[in-house]
Scaffold this active site. Sequence first.
Site, PDB file in Angstrom:
ATOM      1  N   CYS A   1       0.837  -1.211   0.000  1.00  0.00           N
ATOM      2  CA  CYS A   1       0.000   0.000   0.000  1.00  0.00           C
ATOM      3  C   CYS A   1       0.869   1.258   0.000  1.00  0.00           C
ATOM      4  O   CYS A   1       1.560   1.518  -0.969  1.00  0.00           O
ATOM      5  CB  CYS A   1      -0.989  -0.036   1.163  1.00  0.00           C
TER       6      CYS A   1
ATOM      7  N   HIS B   1      -3.897  -4.941   0.038  1.00  0.00           N
ATOM      8  CA  HIS B   1      -3.445  -5.467   1.325  1.00  0.00           C
ATOM      9  C   HIS B   1      -3.561  -6.990   1.334  1.00  0.00           C
ATOM     10  O   HIS B   1      -4.623  -7.511   1.642  1.00  0.00           O
ATOM     11  CB  HIS B   1      -4.301  -4.892   2.460  1.00  0.00           C
TER      12      HIS B   1
ATOM     13  N   GLU C   1      -2.552  -8.931   3.502  1.00  0.00           N
ATOM     14  CA  GLU C   1      -2.819  -9.355   4.888  1.00  0.00           C
ATOM     15  C   GLU C   1      -4.291  -9.238   5.260  1.00  0.00           C
ATOM     16  O   GLU C   1      -4.712  -9.739   6.286  1.00  0.00           O
ATOM     17  CB  GLU C   1      -1.952  -8.538   5.868  1.00  0.00           C
TER      18      GLU C   1
END
Lengths: 194, 251
Positions: free
Chosen positions: A79, A176, A178
Amino acid sequence: MNEKIVIIRYNAGNIKSVDFALRRFGVKAEISDDPEMIRMAGKVIFPGVGEASGTMEYLRQKGLDIVIKQLKQPVLGICLGMQLMCSYSEEGATDCLGIFDTEVLRFREGKIPHMGWNTLEGVKGDLYEKIKDGTYVYYVHSFYVPVNPDSTASSAYGPVFSASMQRDNFYATQYHPERSGSYGEIILKNFVYL
Amino acid sequence: MLAKRIIPCLDVLNGKVVKGVNFINLKEVGDPVEHGAFYSEQGADELVYLDITATHEKRKLLSALVQRIAGNINIPFTVGGGVNQIQDADALLSAGADKISVNSAAVMNPPLIDQIARSFGSQFLVVAIDAKNVNGKWVVHRNGGRIATDRELFEWASEVWMRGAGEILFTSMDHDGVKTGYACKELAMLSEALPIPVIASGGAGAPEHFLDAFTLGKADAALAASVFHYKEITIPELKKYLQQNKVSVRI
């Protein structure tokens, strides 16, 4: 895998969520802003949610700008991390690390931030083993990197933009991983087990 | 293409998920992480946890819970119900929340919105607005809808955007719990007036209601609680239905 993974600590939000994501598949990372620790790492993750010019200022003060640029091991920017690896950002009109030879531009149409799940197209390279075009990943951002020779996948939100990039040992995702469910986990694993 | 988001909402009391109608007859039904993981596996795009605990222990409990959620759930989640000052927002961010939602505290202290947005970014801040139609005027309510304020929905929504909110979660109190559909007309007005995403809330009773929220209501996301809790609608079925009706969803 014995080599240490270091997540760079800096003045940006939600660094923990990357650490949590690694732990979910049994990888313990160090979170550090110590240049020596970062240089010695087997792999480095450069995450971040925040504002570009203020963050660049912070990295320069800590000397981390030079450290990151000179890393030879695999590095993953996420990001804001990816945007800071470019040459220049319209956010706060700041020069960035210059690892990727491209600018970061502001979205000028549609609702901002571009927030939610969008599809990857034209995936290629090491991060995308077992990942197909059309896979949804989670984005939250107001600035984007245009498609360029280093792009390894794209998404569309008004303009088609770089979902990810790679140059030599430097990897980067605008989305993202994650927070991108089980496919995001595969992408993170692909990096961790490079 | 950016997908429309389906967001289950979980009410949390003293660290447990509870179910009940309008916060009455609350029944403890289980662990927030397990419930969240179930929805995530079903294909939920995000989760909202609304903490309704009102004791002194609240802050500590919530922080511990948020850490556990962040550690176990791999999709984004928002935490609401505990944010009265900037320190609360900071604690939730540190615990691993992706976003926080602010409701009453924003109405009572609007500069809190600016403060949170400046400190942590707009993407971190959802402003929740509860409103109801009173003689043709959409009046904003606070404290879980119990207290009417002097704010009007559209003016307030515009103000919170200008102060830095990243998203607006609009609950029509007239539609909430009735299960006859979302307030699509008002949703469309908000969505067209504001350059930030709008989340529809209140009124979901059938898959068609979600479709209407996205098409007629132009919402970017739709939130629901009881239809998912009581398995009246399952997320895979709902997404299949939306896809068949040409709504872009993540499957």
